[in-house]
Design a protein around this motif. Sequence first.
Motif, PDB file in Angstrom:
ATOM      1  N   SER A   6       0.830  -1.207   0.000  1.00  0.00           N
ATOM      2  CA  SER A   6       0.000   0.000   0.000  1.00  0.00           C
ATOM      3  C   SER A   6       0.863   1.255   0.000  1.00  0.00           C
ATOM      4  O   SER A   6       0.561   2.240  -0.695  1.00  0.00           O
ATOM      5  CB  SER A   6      -0.925   0.000   1.215  1.00  0.00           C
ATOM      6  OG  SER A   6      -1.798  -1.107   1.203  1.00  0.00           O
ATOM      7  N   THR A   7       1.947   1.225   0.776  1.00  0.00           N
ATOM      8  CA  THR A   7       2.858   2.375   0.821  1.00  0.00           C
ATOM      9  C   THR A   7       3.492   2.613  -0.542  1.00  0.00           C
ATOM     10  O   THR A   7       3.605   3.759  -1.003  1.00  0.00           O
ATOM     11  CB  THR A   7       3.943   2.151   1.883  1.00  0.00           C
ATOM     12  OG1 THR A   7       3.341   1.915   3.151  1.00  0.00           O
ATOM     13  CG2 THR A   7       4.871   3.354   1.973  1.00  0.00           C
ATOM     14  N   ARG A  36       1.033   4.320  -2.775  1.00  0.00           N
ATOM     15  CA  ARG A  36       0.865   5.743  -2.445  1.00  0.00           C
ATOM     16  C   ARG A  36       2.003   6.591  -2.997  1.00  0.00           C
ATOM     17  O   ARG A  36       1.814   7.775  -3.286  1.00  0.00           O
ATOM     18  CB  ARG A  36       0.773   5.921  -0.922  1.00  0.00           C
ATOM     19  CG  ARG A  36      -0.531   5.431  -0.327  1.00  0.00           C
ATOM     20  CD  ARG A  36      -0.766   6.037   1.048  1.00  0.00           C
ATOM     21  NE  ARG A  36       0.323   5.765   1.976  1.00  0.00           N
ATOM     22  CZ  ARG A  36       0.406   4.685   2.748  1.00  0.00           C
ATOM     23  NH1 ARG A  36      -0.554   3.763   2.683  1.00  0.00           N
ATOM     24  NH2 ARG A  36       1.410   4.515   3.577  1.00  0.00           N
TER      25      ARG A  36
END
Length: 336
Positions: free
Chosen positions: A64-65, A68
């Motif tokens: 997820s990081t 982003r």
Amino acid sequence: MRVSVVDVGSNTVRLVVADAEGGLPLPVHTAKWRLRLSERVAHGGPIPEEAVGRLVEAVRAAGSTAQRWGAAGPLAFATTVVRNAPNRQEVLRAVRAETGVRLCTLPGEVEAELTFLGARRWMGWRSGPLALLDIGGGSLEVAFGRGRLPDFVASLPLGAGRLTREVFEGQDPPSADSVRALRRNVRHQLRDVAARIRWEGPRTAVATSRTFQQLARLCGAPPGRQGPFMERELRRADLRDSLDLLSRLTAAERALLPGISAPRAAQSLAGAVVGHTAMKLTGLKKVSICPWAIREGVLLRHMEEGGSWWADITRHSDEAPPPTGGSHLRIATPAR
């Protein structure tokens, strides 16, 4: 092009997001999640369900990081702890099913090859014939080469965390007999590899990994806050003196020393024994500390060869039979 790498090691899950243009991976974001998988796995045993759950959550957070920060699905790999687990395939399938990230395992020889590539690019061609030492939590990788990729690589079950559990379990500090026994074991397993490095006669020797970085700081190298371009060396004579000091202290006392972090204090002595013995047997009086290692090697290889080579890596990881435990010396001489 922005790419990301996730490295599942013995202690932590690390993420690097980098801009991969112009032939150089430039990091834009890094993150880590401390899992200490090695402490949750009995010697030769499977990874427990609770630890698999923690691993899944860390990889999900890393994926997820990376998104982003504008990177595609990460190039995700796991090293010794997952690679040697009897339930390795179940762990890989669980991570993929729960996170969508295709985690794979790398043979020790491939780890050494990729780490060598990262070190070669950092040191440059002027370094000439290059020897590499890399102490991980579960294994020691050694490589030598004259070109972009190594001519010779070896992976040995001499990781700092593994040896601490196998030899020093319940001893804080370890007895003098245990330290001598560990040194004998390391000498025995390194004998043939060290002879090859001596015969090759490297012009330059480099060491990577947090273990070597912390030992170098303990022996007087500049701290990390001065940046990656500061030259750092570790001399064998200084490491010998520090080894004697570490052997007299408890883990809590070692954590108060310059460079030794609390999470790695317990395994710092075993790391020092492996590092000093490897340098002595190979005839290396000093090594340069290289900030680039396997993650940078993965990024560089991806930039140079595209996604097809990583697809081959992940496919072989799926097809490979369960590992035998990594107790044997494995040497590869790639024909390149």
